[in-house]
Design a protein around this motif. Structure first.
Motif, PDB file in Angstrom:
ATOM      1  N   CYS A   1      -2.796   0.192  -3.827  1.00 51.88           N
ATOM      2  CA  CYS A   1      -2.376  -1.109  -3.314  1.00 51.88           C
ATOM      3  C   CYS A   1      -2.074  -2.006  -4.504  1.00 51.88           C
ATOM      4  O   CYS A   1      -2.975  -2.330  -5.283  1.00 51.88           O
ATOM      5  CB  CYS A   1      -3.467  -1.705  -2.449  1.00 51.88           C
TER       6      CYS A   1
ATOM      7  N   GLU B   1       0.833  -1.198   0.000  1.00 51.31           N
ATOM      8  CA  GLU B   1       0.000   0.000   0.000  1.00 51.31           C
ATOM      9  C   GLU B   1       0.867   1.248   0.000  1.00 51.31           C
ATOM     10  O   GLU B   1       1.985   1.241   0.497  1.00 51.31           O
ATOM     11  CB  GLU B   1      -0.902   0.019   1.230  1.00 51.31           C
TER      12      GLU B   1
ATOM     13  N   GLY C   1      -2.638  -6.285   2.932  1.00 48.68           N
ATOM     14  CA  GLY C   1      -1.492  -5.394   2.950  1.00 48.68           C
ATOM     15  C   GLY C   1      -1.076  -5.093   4.377  1.00 48.68           C
ATOM     16  O   GLY C   1      -1.727  -5.502   5.336  1.00 48.68           O
TER      17      GLY C   1
END
Length: 121
Positions: A22, A6, A112
């Motif tokens: 992302c 990200e 993430g």
């Protein structure tokens, strides 16, 4: 394995905008749904927005009309455009993606590492 990275978080004044990105990389055959979640201090993680591989979207009520989720399937990337930000949007934002590593494996959900968004009043 699949990695989600990200970027785009930061500090912004109320009323301002930020764009989160992302990017997914690694062993990817297809990506189904992608989404953004957030977690504020002392609160549970909540789904902010999600998008299917075909582009259908859904949003939590509190961000409708202010946030827009989109994706670039060629780049395996999902975005979250956040406008008219409010202090209550302050949280760590996490992206997730449902990824199939090949045609015969079931999809798995990946996350993430999170990016901090802080909105000052």
């Amino acid at each position: 394995q699949v990695q989600l990275v990200e970027s785009g978080g930061g500090l912004v004044q109320a009323g301002g905008s930020l764009r989160l990105s992302c990017a997914a990389s690694g062993r990817i055959f297809t990506i189904n749904d992608m989404g953004w979640h957030r977690q504020a201090p002392g609160k549970q993680r909540e789904l902010v927005a999600a998008i299917t591989s075909g582009g259908s979207t859904n949003y939590v009520d509190s961000v409708k009309g202010r946030f827009t989720i989109s994706r670039d399937n060629a780049k395996n990337t999902v975005y979250l455009q956040m406008n008219s930000l409010k202090p209550e949007d302050t949280a760590v934002y996490y992206c997730n993606a449902e990824v199939r590593g090949n045609s015969y494996l079931a999809p798995r959900n990946y996350w993430g590492q999170g990016t901090q968004v802080t909105v000052s009043s």
